[in-house]
Write an enzyme that holds these catalytic residues in place. Structure first.
Site, PDB file in Angstrom:
ATOM      1  N   GLN A  76       0.845  -1.190   0.000  1.00 44.72           N
ATOM      2  CA  GLN A  76       0.000   0.000   0.000  1.00 44.72           C
ATOM      3  C   GLN A  76       0.881   1.240   0.000  1.00 44.72           C
ATOM      4  OE1 GLN A  76      -4.089   0.731   0.710  1.00 44.72           O
ATOM      5  NE2 GLN A  76      -2.760   1.548  -0.841  1.00 44.72           N
ATOM      6  N   PHE A  77       1.344   1.602  -1.208  1.00 47.17           N
ATOM      7  CA  PHE A  77       2.300   2.718  -1.278  1.00 47.17           C
ATOM      8  C   PHE A  77       1.669   4.045  -0.857  1.00 47.17           C
ATOM      9  CE2 PHE A  77       1.145   5.296  -4.978  1.00 47.17           C
ATOM     10  CZ  PHE A  77       0.203   4.474  -5.586  1.00 47.17           C
ATOM     11  N   THR A  78       0.342   4.141  -0.876  1.00 52.34           N
ATOM     12  CA  THR A  78      -0.295   5.414  -0.502  1.00 52.34           C
ATOM     13  C   THR A  78      -0.045   5.775   0.964  1.00 52.34           C
ATOM     14  OG1 THR A  78      -2.414   4.341   0.029  1.00 52.34           O
ATOM     15  CG2 THR A  78      -2.141   5.178  -2.224  1.00 52.34           C
TER      16      THR A  78
END
Lengths: 140, 146
Positions: B78-80
């Protein structure tokens, strides 16, 4: 205030096997109030959330705000977000004004888009459908 | 590395409407690898998660680890989580590590978690558009940075 934002297509809160709160497309927010927080800081954070471009437009770019997509907020208190995890055994941070600040935050969000709010201290089951997934951390 | 842990009674990941990973009781971990992360960071985070006692014992106290309750892990990249939301209106992702290095470190995290706990670690599809469905019981959500 520490916030976890999850972009959802649906979210609901159940308590004692009954659905108490429910939204469709919108932002599910878990909020942890910290001892240094103020109502003013919570209010400006709420405005900030309303202005964030977290939703996709027709081209798949995240250019739209919750106002643009007419989404809703579902907000739950989550004191554990402010927990001290250094010992491996979480200890919640005590904050006498947590309820007031949480209520103030929800009120400010409600002026942006419809907002449903959970209650501090009630055991709940939270069912989320996070699309993307898209999860963001934000603090005052 | 930034991770978000949710204590769940069930969790699953769907791609194009089909389930690709599913767990019962356990922890759903969303993980974002940052540009400064190394194998040392990943190792420290895996140890941290392994040691967390966030499940209820018979007395209702959160004294038990995921391993203690026979729980499973569902890890989703989950790069966000690495987004900087402090300025502007669109998230900035300068702090998010780019693939393929981010995938290598994410995989390393999952491997270490499985090795340390002896519990199954299931994953989503790195970089894919996914739907994550979960039931967060409590709710109990923890935000860790390293």
């Amino acid at each position: 205030v520490k916030l976890v934002l999850q972009r959802v297509s649906s979210a609901k809160v159940r308590h004692q096997d009954q659905t108490r709160l429910e939204i469709k497309r919108g932002i599910l927010i878990l909020a942890g109030v910290e001892p240094t927080d103020t109502c003013a800081a919570a209010e400006s954070l709420a405005k900030r959330v309303g202005d964030l471009r977290l939703f996709e437009d027709a081209n798949g770019e995240t250019t739209l705000t919750i106002k643009d997509v007419k989404g809703e907020f579902l907000v739950l208190p989550q004191p554990m977000l402010s927990a001290d995890l250094s010992t491996g055994h979480p200890r919640e941070v005590e904050s006498g004004d947590a309820q007031e600040i949480f209520d103030w935050f929800c009120g400010a969000l409600g002026r942006v888009r419809p907002c449903k709010c959970g209650v501090l201290g009630l055991p709940m089951s939270l069912q989320i459908t996070n699309e993307g997934p898209a999860t963001y951390l934000l603090e005052t | 590395m930034r991770i978000l842990i949710q204590r769940v009674s069930s969790g699953r990941v769907l791609v194009d409407g089909a389930a690709v990973a599913e767990i019962g009781r356990g922890l759903v971990i969303l993980a974002g690898v940052e540009t400064a992360d190394t194998s040392a960071t990943i190792g420290a985070m895996a140890r941290k998660v392994t040691g967390l006692r966030i499940f209820d014992d018979a007395a209702g106290k959160t004294n038990l680890s995921c391993e203690d309750v026979g729980g499973e892990f569902l890890c989703v990249s989950q790069f966000t989580l690495c987004a900087d939301l402090s300025k502007g209106k669109r998230p900035g992702f300068e702090n998010a590590m780019k693939p393929p290095r981010s995938k290598e470190l994410f995989d390393e995290f999952c491997t270490l978690l499985a090795a340390a706990t002896g519990r199954p670690v299931k994953t989503g599809v790195f970089g894919a558009t996914m739907t994550v469905e979960l039931k967060n019981e409590g709710p109990a959500t923890y935000w860790l940075e390293m």
